[in-house]
Write an enzyme that holds these catalytic residues in place. Sequence first.
Site, PDB file in Angstrom:
ATOM      1  N   GLU A 142       1.002  -1.337  -0.008  1.00  0.00           N
ATOM      2  CA  GLU A 142      -0.018   0.032   0.071  1.00  0.00           C
ATOM      3  C   GLU A 142       0.779   1.212   0.017  1.00  0.00           C
ATOM      4  OE1 GLU A 142      -3.042   0.404  -0.552  1.00  0.00           O
ATOM      5  OE2 GLU A 142      -3.731  -1.794  -0.554  1.00  0.00           O
ATOM      6  N   TYR A 172      -6.130   7.075   3.801  1.00  0.00           N
ATOM      7  CA  TYR A 172      -6.470   5.891   3.044  1.00  0.00           C
ATOM      8  C   TYR A 172      -5.770   4.867   3.408  1.00  0.00           C
ATOM      9  CZ  TYR A 172      -5.758   2.352  -0.465  1.00  0.00           C
ATOM     10  OH  TYR A 172      -5.529   1.140  -1.321  1.00  0.00           O
ATOM     11  N   ASP A 180      -9.779   6.034  -2.320  1.00  0.00           N
ATOM     12  CA  ASP A 180      -8.439   6.646  -3.122  1.00  0.00           C
ATOM     13  C   ASP A 180      -9.011   7.151  -4.548  1.00  0.00           C
ATOM     14  OD1 ASP A 180      -9.466   4.248  -4.425  1.00  0.00           O
ATOM     15  OD2 ASP A 180      -7.501   3.835  -5.219  1.00  0.00           O
ATOM     16  N   CYS A 221     -14.190   0.884 -14.357  1.00  0.00           N
ATOM     17  CA  CYS A 221     -14.339   2.352 -14.251  1.00  0.00           C
ATOM     18  C   CYS A 221     -13.410   3.188 -14.384  1.00  0.00           C
ATOM     19  CB  CYS A 221     -15.350   2.466 -12.996  1.00  0.00           C
ATOM     20  SG  CYS A 221     -16.212   3.837 -12.815  1.00  0.00           S
ATOM     21  N   CYS A 261     -18.561   0.603 -19.302  1.00  0.00           N
ATOM     22  CA  CYS A 261     -19.774   0.395 -18.766  1.00  0.00           C
ATOM     23  C   CYS A 261     -20.422  -0.880 -19.001  1.00  0.00           C
ATOM     24  CB  CYS A 261     -20.802   1.568 -19.014  1.00  0.00           C
ATOM     25  SG  CYS A 261     -20.030   3.249 -18.623  1.00  0.00           S
ATOM     26  N   CYS A 289     -19.833  -3.669 -16.483  1.00  0.00           N
ATOM     27  CA  CYS A 289     -19.746  -3.049 -14.820  1.00  0.00           C
ATOM     28  C   CYS A 289     -20.961  -3.992 -14.268  1.00  0.00           C
ATOM     29  CB  CYS A 289     -20.037  -1.669 -14.837  1.00  0.00           C
ATOM     30  SG  CYS A 289     -19.849  -1.042 -13.269  1.00  0.00           S
ATOM     31  N   CYS A 303     -26.026   3.012 -12.125  1.00  0.00           N
ATOM     32  CA  CYS A 303     -25.178   4.137 -12.410  1.00  0.00           C
ATOM     33  C   CYS A 303     -25.592   5.347 -13.035  1.00  0.00           C
ATOM     34  CB  CYS A 303     -23.862   3.763 -13.071  1.00  0.00           C
ATOM     35  SG  CYS A 303     -22.496   5.186 -13.132  1.00  0.00           S
TER      36      CYS A 303
END
Length: 376
Positions: free
Chosen positions: A57, A140, A158, A210, A217, A220, A226
């Site tokens: 991370e 985060y 994030d 995304c 899309c 997704c 959405c």
Amino acid sequence: MTSTKEPSLFPAAPARTLEPAVLARSLLAWYDSHRRVLPWRAPAGRTADPYHVWLSEIMLQQTTVVTVGPYFEAFLKRWPTVADLAAADLDAVLHAWAGLGYYARARNLHKCAQAVAGSHGGHFPDTEEGLRQLPGIGAYTAAAVAAIAFDRRATVLDGNVERVMARLFAVEEPLPGSKEKLRVLADTITPDRRPGDYAQAVMDLGATVCVPRKPRCGQCPWHDGCAARAAGIAETLPRKTPKADKPTRRGMAFWLLNPEGAVLLRRRPESGLLGGMIEVPSGDWLERPAQSLAAAGIQAPAAAKWRLLPGLVRHTFTHFHLELQVAAARVGGDSWKAAEGIWVPVDRLSDHALPTVMMKVVRHALGASEPSGGVF
DNA sequence: AAAGCGTGGCC
DNA sequence: TGGCCAAGCTT
């Protein structure tokens, strides 16, 4: 005759308002069938080693998965546990980090390892609040480690999640002003079950489906819910307030060779730009036209017959462009022994923590001294 | 709280 | 090719 745009003839389907639990469930189902294998990721159904999660991370802050991969493997091989990393010399850590950028991360990484190995008995705190106290761990990263390594419910926010939430709820207010709103929206969807998988899933969704440009899309799992897709504005979100233009700064780097074929390097101050890293000595970087050798020579690390090498070294940092000229000289006798810095044989430069901009200077200087190098 | 802080890839 | 973007943090 076919158009790549559908809205006029075939209006996008309106978004259906979906319950948070429904959204979380559909995303986890998507994740189970699209799970990416990453070096720091545990096998399905298991939680990863907190040290691995934390290390990855930190490296992944503002840095792509592809770039991080080799660095992560190298760090883990050299320092298999957080105790090993804590016991390492800071200089070795900076050297291993060279090229990754944002070097304050490496200094904080080392500090954090020492805190964990020392005050925490070698174990990372298992809560967001506890993690947040450690150097280099912000909102985060604390949420990500708590969720991924300890499977605690935590809302990761994030760049990926900001984009996904801005689109899912059609938030048109620009970042960074909208950040808190996006955090609240993200929090409403974060489930109590499998929070670690959910955190990775929502970030994976942003990283692979995304995406900033040309979102997929059609692939997704949140397609139906959405709002931005329904309104035909998905690709325009999230909006961002324009950033200030980058100024250009200019400076002179001094490539000094001694009779033994070693070059003079020095360590930069611990804080600020390239903090603690090794550099080819250079004068101030200022926003004025390229300085003359005579004017810049005052800042040279030693008196010598400097000659200006042809060409420029260009580099762009986050907030400014840099144009560096390179002056070169050789020193003879014994006078060079008084110069401030470290003398490094040219074939041992890779033993030191040289950031990318300085590697460019090295390449420029070596290229100019060898006819095969390009400038002649 | 706005600004400082790296680098490489992409179109 | 230059601006945008990437699993942000610190002061």
